[in-house]
Each structure stands twice: as structure tokens, then as C-alpha cells.
Design an enzyme around this catalytic site. Sequence first.
Site, short mmCIF file in Angstrom:
data_model
loop_
_atom_site.label_atom_id
_atom_site.label_comp_id
_atom_site.label_asym_id
_atom_site.label_seq_id
_atom_site.Cartn_x
_atom_site.Cartn_y
_atom_site.Cartn_z
N LYS A 138 6.07 -4.85 -4.11
CA LYS A 138 7.52 -4.80 -3.97
C LYS A 138 7.97 -4.66 -2.53
O LYS A 138 9.06 -5.05 -2.16
CB LYS A 138 8.06 -3.64 -4.81
CG LYS A 138 9.56 -3.66 -4.91
CD LYS A 138 10.04 -3.24 -6.26
CE LYS A 138 11.51 -3.51 -6.42
NZ LYS A 138 11.80 -4.92 -6.69
N HIS A 197 15.56 -37.84 -3.10
CA HIS A 197 14.79 -38.05 -1.87
C HIS A 197 13.34 -37.61 -2.01
O HIS A 197 12.69 -37.33 -1.02
CB HIS A 197 15.49 -37.34 -0.70
CG HIS A 197 16.89 -37.84 -0.50
ND1 HIS A 197 17.19 -38.92 0.29
CD2 HIS A 197 18.06 -37.44 -1.05
CE1 HIS A 197 18.48 -39.15 0.25
NE2 HIS A 197 19.04 -38.27 -0.56
N LYS A 227 11.82 -16.71 -9.54
CA LYS A 227 11.57 -15.77 -10.64
C LYS A 227 10.53 -16.36 -11.59
O LYS A 227 9.64 -15.65 -12.07
CB LYS A 227 12.87 -15.47 -11.41
CG LYS A 227 13.80 -14.53 -10.71
CD LYS A 227 13.34 -13.10 -10.78
CE LYS A 227 13.49 -12.27 -9.54
NZ LYS A 227 13.21 -12.64 -8.25
N TRP A 231 -2.73 -2.80 -1.76
CA TRP A 231 -2.43 -4.24 -1.87
C TRP A 231 -3.35 -4.89 -0.84
O TRP A 231 -3.22 -4.68 0.36
CB TRP A 231 -0.96 -4.51 -1.54
CG TRP A 231 -0.58 -5.94 -1.79
CD1 TRP A 231 -0.13 -6.46 -2.96
CD2 TRP A 231 -0.61 -7.02 -0.84
NE1 TRP A 231 0.11 -7.81 -2.81
CE2 TRP A 231 -0.17 -8.18 -1.53
CE3 TRP A 231 -0.96 -7.13 0.50
CZ2 TRP A 231 -0.08 -9.42 -0.92
CZ3 TRP A 231 -0.87 -8.37 1.11
CH2 TRP A 231 -0.44 -9.49 0.40
N CYS A 245 0.83 -1.19 0.00
CA CYS A 245 0.00 0.00 0.00
C CYS A 245 0.88 1.26 0.00
O CYS A 245 1.87 1.34 0.72
CB CYS A 245 -0.95 0.08 1.19
SG CYS A 245 -2.11 -1.28 1.28
N ARG A 302 4.06 -0.43 -4.63
CA ARG A 302 3.73 -0.93 -3.30
C ARG A 302 2.42 -1.72 -3.28
O ARG A 302 2.04 -2.28 -2.26
CB ARG A 302 3.62 0.24 -2.31
CG ARG A 302 4.87 1.08 -2.24
CD ARG A 302 4.68 2.25 -1.31
NE ARG A 302 4.68 1.83 0.07
CZ ARG A 302 5.75 1.73 0.84
NH1 ARG A 302 6.93 2.02 0.34
NH2 ARG A 302 5.65 1.34 2.08
N GLU A 341 7.08 -16.15 -9.94
CA GLU A 341 6.57 -14.78 -9.83
C GLU A 341 6.12 -14.22 -11.17
O GLU A 341 5.11 -13.54 -11.26
CB GLU A 341 7.68 -13.84 -9.32
CG GLU A 341 8.02 -14.01 -7.87
CD GLU A 341 9.05 -12.98 -7.43
OE1 GLU A 341 8.76 -12.23 -6.51
OE2 GLU A 341 10.15 -12.93 -8.01
N GLU A 368 16.38 -19.18 -6.46
CA GLU A 368 16.03 -17.87 -7.02
C GLU A 368 15.50 -18.01 -8.44
O GLU A 368 14.53 -17.34 -8.82
CB GLU A 368 17.26 -16.95 -6.97
CG GLU A 368 17.09 -15.60 -7.62
CD GLU A 368 16.00 -14.74 -6.99
OE1 GLU A 368 15.48 -15.08 -5.91
OE2 GLU A 368 15.65 -13.72 -7.61
N ASN A 423 -2.15 1.79 5.71
CA ASN A 423 -1.22 0.73 5.30
C ASN A 423 -0.93 -0.10 6.54
O ASN A 423 -0.58 0.45 7.58
CB ASN A 423 0.08 1.38 4.77
CG ASN A 423 1.09 0.35 4.32
OD1 ASN A 423 0.74 -0.82 4.10
ND2 ASN A 423 2.33 0.76 4.19
N GLY A 424 -1.07 -1.43 6.44
CA GLY A 424 -0.81 -2.29 7.60
C GLY A 424 -2.01 -3.16 7.89
O GLY A 424 -2.91 -3.30 7.06
C1 AGP Z 1 11.55 -10.97 -5.21
O1 AGP Z 1 11.43 -10.93 -6.58
C2 AGP Z 1 10.39 -10.47 -4.45
N1 AGP Z 1 10.06 -9.15 -4.82
C3 AGP Z 1 10.43 -10.76 -2.97
O2 AGP Z 1 10.72 -12.10 -2.75
C4 AGP Z 1 11.40 -9.88 -2.14
O3 AGP Z 1 12.72 -10.23 -2.39
C5 AGP Z 1 11.07 -10.03 -0.64
O4 AGP Z 1 9.77 -9.60 -0.43
C6 AGP Z 1 12.03 -9.28 0.25
O5 AGP Z 1 12.02 -7.92 -0.03
P1 AGP Z 1 13.10 -6.95 0.56
O6 AGP Z 1 14.40 -7.26 -0.08
O7 AGP Z 1 12.61 -5.59 0.21
O8 AGP Z 1 13.15 -7.17 2.04
#
Ligand code: AGP
Length: 618
Positions: free
Chosen positions: A613, A514, A495, A78, A2, A27, A498, A491, A104-105
Site C-alpha cells: 500500500k 490508433h 483496479k 515487501w 516494509c 506495507r 491489481e 483507474e 525498509n528502503g
Molecule cells: C492503487 O490501488 C495502488 N495502491 C497504487 O497505485 C497507489 O495509488 C500508488 O502507489 C500511490 O500511492 P499514494 O497515494 O499513497 O501515493
Amino acid sequence: MCGIIAYAGPKPAAPILVSGLRTLEYRGYDSAGIGVQNGSGVITVTRALGVDQLADAVAAQDINGESAPNVGIAHTRWATHGGVTIPNAHPHTSADGRVAVVHNGIVENYMELRTELVDSGVEFTSETDSEVIAHLVSRCVEAGETLATAVRCAARRLHGASSFVATFADQPGVIVGVRLGNAGGIVVGIGDGFHLLASDVLAILPHTDRVVYLRSGEVASIEPSRVEFTDLLGEPLDRPVFKTGRSFEAAAKGEHPHFMAKEIAEQSETVSSAMRRRVDFESGTIDLPEIPYTDDEIRSIDRVIVSGMGTSLHSCMYGAQMIEALTGIPAQAENASELRYRNTALNERTLVISVTQSGETADTLAAMELASAAGSKQLVLVEAEGTQATLVADGTLYLGAGQEIGVASTKTMMCSLVVLYQLAVYLGTRRDRLAAQRASDLVSDLSRLPGLIAEMIEDGGRCEKLAKEKLVDKRHLLYLGRGALHPMAMEGALKMKELAYLHAEGYPAGEMKHGPIALISEEMPTVALAPQGALYDKMVGNIHEVKARGGEVIALATRGDEIMPGLADEVLWLPVASQWIVPMLTLVPMQQLAYHTSVALGLDPDKPRNLAKSVTVE
Ligand code: AGP
């Protein structure tokens, strides 16, 4: 999550707010809304399912916030409580429309508050937790209190971490914001004859570079020519104004079709920024003046915890391996949301290193607070200046990546690996564990990184072809790696999840037998990270096992490898590089694979569904 922006000043408020929302859209982008005082005794509220739609609605209604003075609040959402609908979009208002609030929160006790308000006759119009705040503030102003008093009074009733901003039609010109815990910050922008409140300094920078960052439990009341800070009980606070070193650069994609494409392509330059003023390539040494510890303090460290979430956690996993290898100190990576709730034996000999590009991630901040309470030493790797994480840590190592607009992290992760690399060399040297020659060799390896990344980016066409021809019709993918390549495999899988919404799993390759091997079929290709190195033969064994079960393999292998073309179905080549540099290089083709698969599927890689983000709620 947010984004909040509010303005009080001489200019029409609506255009300033809408443009601020565009900056804050990273956000959260489920819905957006604006509330302006028009001198009519109510707040004019407009809501829409996105900032573009909101901008159109505001233009169509000719809403400017043109009363004297001009005052408005705005929000990009969000969703936490309640679906993505117009009634759930902010601002939320009191029943008489005279109080409007953006939030926000999470209000953790909102059910209890909602029941209390409903019992007293309040009718709710949304499913959100946030709406209770508007009614609580309204109840206090009805009792004759000022907006600032009412906001403090409402804030004291809320449980959990929240930031909110309110305006009240009967007090023209006034906006009040409060921060409770770590639910994303509130920055106050100080101008000549105007003031702003925003979740992120970036939204303030087009107007002023003088700011105050609110701390938890602080309240800011702004008017065009006045700003006042208090605590939650109304005690005045003297908060110094800080001139930020950052300047506003309108985010632009340049020749790239998406911000993510631009950010992948920028990585060779951004890693150079992450080394600037820290690495001396001539003497082969690394200096980190940001670290405030003496040699004795560094020698007293007997445990290192590297903590973060998501992509940052993958960086932590790499960092912990390298720090332990170079310093001899036991080091482990920990998911911050787990670290914060288990009874971790932290003490003053523990060094906690947190990685968070946003500096706002709720779980990472909570784990940092835990470490502070235990008296642990604390460093943080951050991109966003002045954020809460930088206030908690003893030392801040900025990533230097530059603002990342794409919701999925690319260049900030690359830079965090570079900074962790430097930190491992620095700590190893300061503890006399790393000989000068070895440190100098590591610095020399690092000096090649920008050029090697540039080479990888040039080779990107092959990833685009593979994405279009091989991945676009798949639903499942397995990523395998060993050692420092294991977090990179995780990672790569993250990606792909996401951006392309494919089910992708990242595993240590040794774990495959396993369980995950049961998934192998022609429906589930495997991306195998198999560069030359100590564990190469083991990876070759894993690839044979996948092939024997009819699985297709895309291998990332070192140029010159003569075995891999005969073994894997597809090979993406990596340049020859040293042990700790190769993992960084593997990121580039995996980012490109995910990006091109997303585009081939007709998705928007910059704004993947359901993500934000900055994850400011736990
Ligand atoms: C990664 O592509 C994501 N946006 C997410 O996993 C992100 O890395 C995570 O939320 C941590 O964010 P930060 O680095 O701002 O703490």
C-alpha cells in the site's frame, strides 16, 4: 513498503510486536520476522512467510522477549533484493547473532559494501541488500562503540533512502532507529516507562498518542525510560513531542467479507467527511483554510502541476482538467517518477499539487522536494497524518477518508477527487475567474454526491453478476473514456489488473483507432464510459466501432438513455449528474467489477500479489 516496529519496556515484547505487525501488514506481506533480547547474549530471531505463520511460530516457541527489560524488533517485508524466502526475511543478524537489524528502503551501494565485507571474511546468509547493515553495525560495535554510535557510523556508509532499526545483545534495553531520506518514516512512540519505534503511527496508537516523527538524517535511541535524538554525527537534537489527534480503531470488516468491500460501501460517508468544514451548502461557497496563500499569491500562479503515482495519478489527471477549466491556469498532471527526473521548468509562479494517500510515496516525495528547491508553491492531498509529504508542502488538505486497509485504493481516491473539486472551485473563485453563481451551482452539484454514491452502491448486484458471468473467464479488457472520464477508464483498468490479475488497458476513446483497436475481438470486452454529456455522441461512435469488430461492450450510461440498451451488450446505469460529478460515480461500478471478478477467481482482493500500500522505494 516494509513495516518496522520495535518495543522497549516492561511488558513481554513479542505479543506487542506481533500485533504491531498485523497493523503494518499493508506495507508488505511477503514475509515477517521478529528478534527479541532474551538476556542470553544473542537475539532470538524467528522468521516466517507471513504474519499469521510468524504468530504461530512465536507462540509455539514461547518467545516473549522476557529479559529485563523487554526489548524486540520486528518487520513485515515487501521484497526488493532477493526472493520471498525465510533466509531473506528480516531481522538480519551479524555472524555472532549479537546484532539484529530490520530495514525498509534500498541500500543503493550494497554490492560495493557486500564485496568489502566479504573480502574481510563476512559470510552472508541472505540475498538482501539489508544484511550489509547488520554486518556494518556489528563491525562498529566490535570496535568498542555503543549501539547508537555504531548505527550512525553504518548509516553514514549507506547510499539511497533507508530507515532501519537495530538492537545489540550486549546493550540490553537499547534500540536505535535511523531515517535516511524518504524510505518510509520512523515514528517514535513515547510512553510512561516504555518506548516504541514504528513505520506508521497506527502501530503505536494502541500504546500511546505521544509521538515524534523522525526527519531525514535523524537517529532515535530508545530505552524503556529514556529517549535520545541525534543527527548522524551524534549532535544531540531537541525534538518536541507531539500529541497526535488520531485514536486507535482496530480495523474491522463488520458485515463485509473483505476490507475492500467495506471501503467501497463506505464511500458515500467518506465523501461527506472530505467536505466537512470546507463546504458551506447554504451560501454555496467553499473555504479551504489549509491554503496559506494570499489572493495576490494565488493570482500570481501561471502554471499548475498535479503530481502523483498510480491511482493518485488518475486523480491528478481529473484535478488538472478541472483546475484548468475553472481557473484558466494551464494545468497538467504528471507522473511523479517522471517529473522528478526531467528538467522541469518550475519556479515560484508554479503551483505543484501532490496527491498521495499514504504521504510516503518515494517518487511523489522526490518530486515535491524538487518543487521546493525551485521555490514553487506546494499543496498536498494526503490521508495519513503527519507524514513526510505534510512536512514538505506549504499546505495540507487531508482527505478525511479514514484508514484504508485494502491495498487497492478506493475510498481514498474518491475523497481525493472531492478535494480536488473543491480546490478547483476555490482557486477559480479566488482568482475571480468563477462567478459566484457558477461556484454556487458547483457546490450544489457536490451536495448531491453522497446520495448518488449510495444509490450506485445499492445497485452493486448487477456488477457481481457481470463479473461472475462475463469477466471471470476473460484474460483481456479495454476501458475507454473521454475528457475527465479518461482517467477514470485508466483507474478502472488499474483496479482490474491489481485485483483480478487481468490484462486491462485504459485509453482515451479517441486513441482507440490508433492501435488498440487491433486487439478487439470476442476475447477482449470493452468497458465504455458513455454517460450523457458533450462527448456522448463520440463515445457512441467508438462503441459502434468495437461492435463492428465483434467486440463485446459493457457500457456505463446515464439512466434514461434509450440508445445504449440496443447498442451495448450490457449496460450499467449511472444516475443523472453534472459534468464533474459523473466521473466520480463511474468509479463505483468499476471498483465493484474488479472486486467481484477477484473474488470469483478465488483471489484475495485485500492483499493482491506483489503489491504494497505504501510504495516507499522508487
Ligand atoms: C492503487 O490501488 C495502488 N495502491 C497504487 O497505485 C497507489 O495509488 C500508488 O502507489 C500511490 O500511492 P499514494 O497515494 O499513497 O501515493
